[in-house]
Write a protein that holds these residues in place. Structure first.
Motif, PDB file in Angstrom:
ATOM      1  N   CYS A  14       0.830  -1.196   0.000  1.00  0.00           N
ATOM      2  CA  CYS A  14       0.000   0.000   0.000  1.00  0.00           C
ATOM      3  C   CYS A  14       0.865   1.247   0.000  1.00  0.00           C
ATOM      4  N   ALA A  15       0.410   2.279  -0.662  1.00  0.00           N
ATOM      5  CA  ALA A  15       1.157   3.527  -0.766  1.00  0.00           C
ATOM      6  C   ALA A  15       0.872   4.409   0.430  1.00  0.00           C
ATOM      7  N   SER A  16       1.854   5.245   0.780  1.00  0.00           N
ATOM      8  CA  SER A  16       1.660   6.168   1.889  1.00  0.00           C
ATOM      9  C   SER A  16       0.878   7.387   1.418  1.00  0.00           C
ATOM     10  N   SER A 104      10.736  13.973   5.994  1.00  0.00           N
ATOM     11  CA  SER A 104      11.686  14.306   4.936  1.00  0.00           C
ATOM     12  C   SER A 104      11.471  13.425   3.712  1.00  0.00           C
ATOM     13  N   VAL A 105      11.907  13.944   2.571  1.00  0.00           N
ATOM     14  CA  VAL A 105      11.967  13.185   1.328  1.00  0.00           C
ATOM     15  C   VAL A 105      13.321  13.465   0.688  1.00  0.00           C
ATOM     16  N   THR A 213      12.783   8.749  -1.851  1.00  0.00           N
ATOM     17  CA  THR A 213      12.521   8.096  -0.571  1.00  0.00           C
ATOM     18  C   THR A 213      11.739   9.034   0.321  1.00  0.00           C
ATOM     19  N   GLU A 214      10.547   8.591   0.739  1.00  0.00           N
ATOM     20  CA  GLU A 214       9.726   9.379   1.661  1.00  0.00           C
ATOM     21  C   GLU A 214       9.827   8.766   3.054  1.00  0.00           C
ATOM     22  N   PHE A 215      10.259   9.574   4.018  1.00  0.00           N
ATOM     23  CA  PHE A 215      10.479   9.168   5.404  1.00  0.00           C
ATOM     24  C   PHE A 215       9.408   9.860   6.234  1.00  0.00           C
ATOM     25  N   ALA A 216       8.243   9.214   6.368  1.00  0.00           N
ATOM     26  CA  ALA A 216       7.064   9.853   6.941  1.00  0.00           C
ATOM     27  C   ALA A 216       6.511   9.052   8.110  1.00  0.00           C
ATOM     28  N   GLU A 217       5.735   9.708   8.964  1.00  0.00           N
ATOM     29  CA  GLU A 217       5.113   9.020  10.093  1.00  0.00           C
ATOM     30  C   GLU A 217       4.182   7.911   9.624  1.00  0.00           C
ATOM     31  N   GLU A 218       3.543   8.109   8.473  1.00  0.00           N
ATOM     32  CA  GLU A 218       2.603   7.110   7.963  1.00  0.00           C
ATOM     33  C   GLU A 218       3.306   5.879   7.396  1.00  0.00           C
ATOM     34  N   GLY A 219       4.587   6.014   7.129  1.00  0.00           N
ATOM     35  CA  GLY A 219       5.341   4.898   6.580  1.00  0.00           C
ATOM     36  C   GLY A 219       6.512   5.387   5.756  1.00  0.00           C
ATOM     37  N   ILE A 220       7.301   4.441   5.281  1.00  0.00           N
ATOM     38  CA  ILE A 220       8.458   4.737   4.433  1.00  0.00           C
ATOM     39  C   ILE A 220       8.164   4.189   3.046  1.00  0.00           C
ATOM     40  N   SER A 221       8.377   5.024   2.034  1.00  0.00           N
ATOM     41  CA  SER A 221       8.110   4.628   0.656  1.00  0.00           C
ATOM     42  C   SER A 221       9.302   4.960  -0.225  1.00  0.00           C
ATOM     43  N   VAL A 222       9.505   4.143  -1.258  1.00  0.00           N
ATOM     44  CA  VAL A 222      10.538   4.392  -2.260  1.00  0.00           C
ATOM     45  C   VAL A 222       9.898   4.281  -3.639  1.00  0.00           C
ATOM     46  N   TRP A 223      10.188   5.267  -4.477  1.00  0.00           N
ATOM     47  CA  TRP A 223       9.786   5.245  -5.885  1.00  0.00           C
ATOM     48  C   TRP A 223      11.042   5.198  -6.749  1.00  0.00           C
ATOM     49  N   PHE A 224      10.940   4.526  -7.890  1.00  0.00           N
ATOM     50  CA  PHE A 224      11.980   4.623  -8.909  1.00  0.00           C
ATOM     51  C   PHE A 224      11.341   4.959 -10.249  1.00  0.00           C
ATOM     52  N   PHE A 225      11.917   5.971 -10.920  1.00  0.00           N
ATOM     53  CA  PHE A 225      11.453   6.377 -12.239  1.00  0.00           C
ATOM     54  C   PHE A 225      12.612   6.292 -13.226  1.00  0.00           C
ATOM     55  N   GLY A 258       0.928  -4.419  13.159  1.00  0.00           N
ATOM     56  CA  GLY A 258       1.318  -5.436  12.202  1.00  0.00           C
ATOM     57  C   GLY A 258       2.400  -5.005  11.247  1.00  0.00           C
ATOM     58  N   GLY A 259       2.806  -3.754  11.354  1.00  0.00           N
ATOM     59  CA  GLY A 259       3.842  -3.236  10.475  1.00  0.00           C
ATOM     60  C   GLY A 259       5.017  -2.709  11.270  1.00  0.00           C
ATOM     61  N   CYS A 260       5.374  -1.472  11.031  1.00  0.00           N
ATOM     62  CA  CYS A 260       6.540  -0.874  11.693  1.00  0.00           C
ATOM     63  C   CYS A 260       6.181   0.531  12.143  1.00  0.00           C
ATOM     64  N   ASP A 261       6.131   0.761  13.443  1.00  0.00           N
ATOM     65  CA  ASP A 261       5.857   2.102  13.953  1.00  0.00           C
ATOM     66  C   ASP A 261       7.083   2.979  13.699  1.00  0.00           C
ATOM     67  N   ILE A 262       6.945   3.901  12.766  1.00  0.00           N
ATOM     68  CA  ILE A 262       8.097   4.680  12.316  1.00  0.00           C
ATOM     69  C   ILE A 262       8.680   5.517  13.455  1.00  0.00           C
ATOM     70  N   ASN A 263       7.827   6.116  14.279  1.00  0.00           N
ATOM     71  CA  ASN A 263       8.331   6.933  15.387  1.00  0.00           C
ATOM     72  C   ASN A 263       9.094   6.119  16.419  1.00  0.00           C
TER      73      ASN A 263
END
Length: 363
Positions: A14-16, A104-105, A213-225, A258-263
């Motif tokens: 799932c996307a953040s 941060s991103v 790379t998005e480093f957010a409270e809702e989760g960590i996401s990586v995109w590649f273009f 069930g995931g990873c609490d970023i904080n």
């Protein structure tokens, strides 16, 4: 940057949630290397057959420099010297002097990434007291693999939560879901990009691409273009970024049960580029033999230096963005709970706060 074992299980992520960020730091052009520290020691971290040279050595040996014809940063392995038996080959590891907090991103525009037998490159981040504070691997590969892999490494208790019911899911290759650095030989929770354009020779021939790379409270996401699909919102003159407009991430580690609490598991991160040789991952016999023949050290590290002609990063820029209203930049020497910080405003970056005795005073 740690060992990973590919299991080849495909699933959905799932996307953040999207957030607007403003630029807070840029590494580009003639001053690219001004904001980085060189490791200046042999690889005593991943047992690589490499010496990470000092800044002065990197300059004199042309292992880290800005190409005057392109204004791009080049970070490379020595590809001209013969290395004697029982010695190591010179290469580079650099760490950003600033750290970047949740909110941060970072956006890395690369034209070429290192590849070849014995080569283990990565663009990643970690908190200073690893594994406390976590690690985020945006780009990593070994030897002659053809796809980039992304991962988190943390203290026990963090996992990649798969959510196939999400309306914003994306498909990638899930290698492992336990992010605990003490489990599974520190494989971490690994996601592999299915795109052949994400690594190696195909990446280079296609003109490279952009990693986000998005480093957010809702989760960590990586995109590649890949180069031909880089959106206009990631152009070099963009001062703000809305991640909701980037589409589905290549990899996503959502926060929550069930995931990873970023904080809980992550602290402000230093960015890192490095290229080591052989070592715990690329040199592991069961990994090396998957894409290369011979012996990692004997046939490559001390072999013909031209084998490292493709072992280099060509980086157009690394730009860091911060969420408006948050203190996201910790400058070198700042502990994280004292000192001068940088807060992001709706108009840009402000030197904003002085923390005294645990109280933040806006300035």
């Amino acid at each position: 940057m740690r060992i990973a074992t590919i299991l080849g299980l495909t699933t959905a992520l799932c996307a953040s949630a999207g957030t607007t960020y403003n630029v807070v730091q840029e590494y580009a052009g003639p001053t690219f290397f001004d904001g980085w520290d060189f490791y200046g020691n042999f690889d005593n971290l991943t047992n690589g057959d490499a010496i990470f040279v000092s800044s002065s050595e990197a300059t004199s040996q042309r292992l880290a420099y800005v190409d005057p014809s392109t204004n791009h940063a080049i970070i490379k392995v020595d590809n001209t010297s013969r290395v004697a038996f029982n010695e190591k080959r010179n290469t580079v590891r650099i760490t950003s002097q600033d750290r970047f907090a949740i909110g941060s991103v970072w956006v890395a525009d690369m034209l070429h990434v290192p590849y070849g037998c014995s080569v283990w490159p990565a663009f990643w981040s970690q908190a200073p007291a690893w594994p406390e504070g976590g690690e985020i691997d945006t780009f990593e590969g070994v030897n002659q693999v053809t796809r980039n892999q992304m991962a988190l490494h943390t203290n026990p208790g963090c996992s990649l939560r798969q959510d196939p019911t999400s309306l914003t899911q994306t498909s990638s290759i899930i290698n492992s879901t336990n992010c605990d650095s003490a489990a599974n030989e520190n494989s971490g929770c690994v996601v592999t990009d299915p795109s052949l354009q994400s690594y190696g020779e195909v990446f280079a021939k296609g003109g490279g691409g952009v990693f986000v790379t998005e480093f957010a409270e809702e989760g960590i996401s990586v995109w590649f273009f890949p180069r031909d699909l880089v959106p206009q919102s990631l152009s070099s003159n963009t001062t703000s970024l809305d991640t909701s407009k980037l589409g589905k991430p290549t990899a996503n580690w959502p926060s929550g049960p069930g995931g990873c609490d970023i904080n809980t598991f992550f602290q402000p991160q230093n960015l890192i580029f490095d290229i080591t040789l052989c070592g715990d991952f690329a040199g592991a016999p069961n990994v090396f033999s998957q894409t290369c023949s011979g012996k990692c050290y004997n046939d490559y590290v001390i072999g013909d230096p031209s084998t490292y002609d493709n072992a280099y990063f060509d980086v157009a820029s690394v730009r860091v963005y911060g969420e408006v209203g948050k203190q996201v930049v910790l400058q070198k020497g700042q502990s994280g709970n004292s000192g001068i910080g940088i807060r992001v405003s709706g108009l840009g970056v402000l030197v904003s706060s002085l923390v005294i005795g645990g109280m933040m005073v806006m300035i």
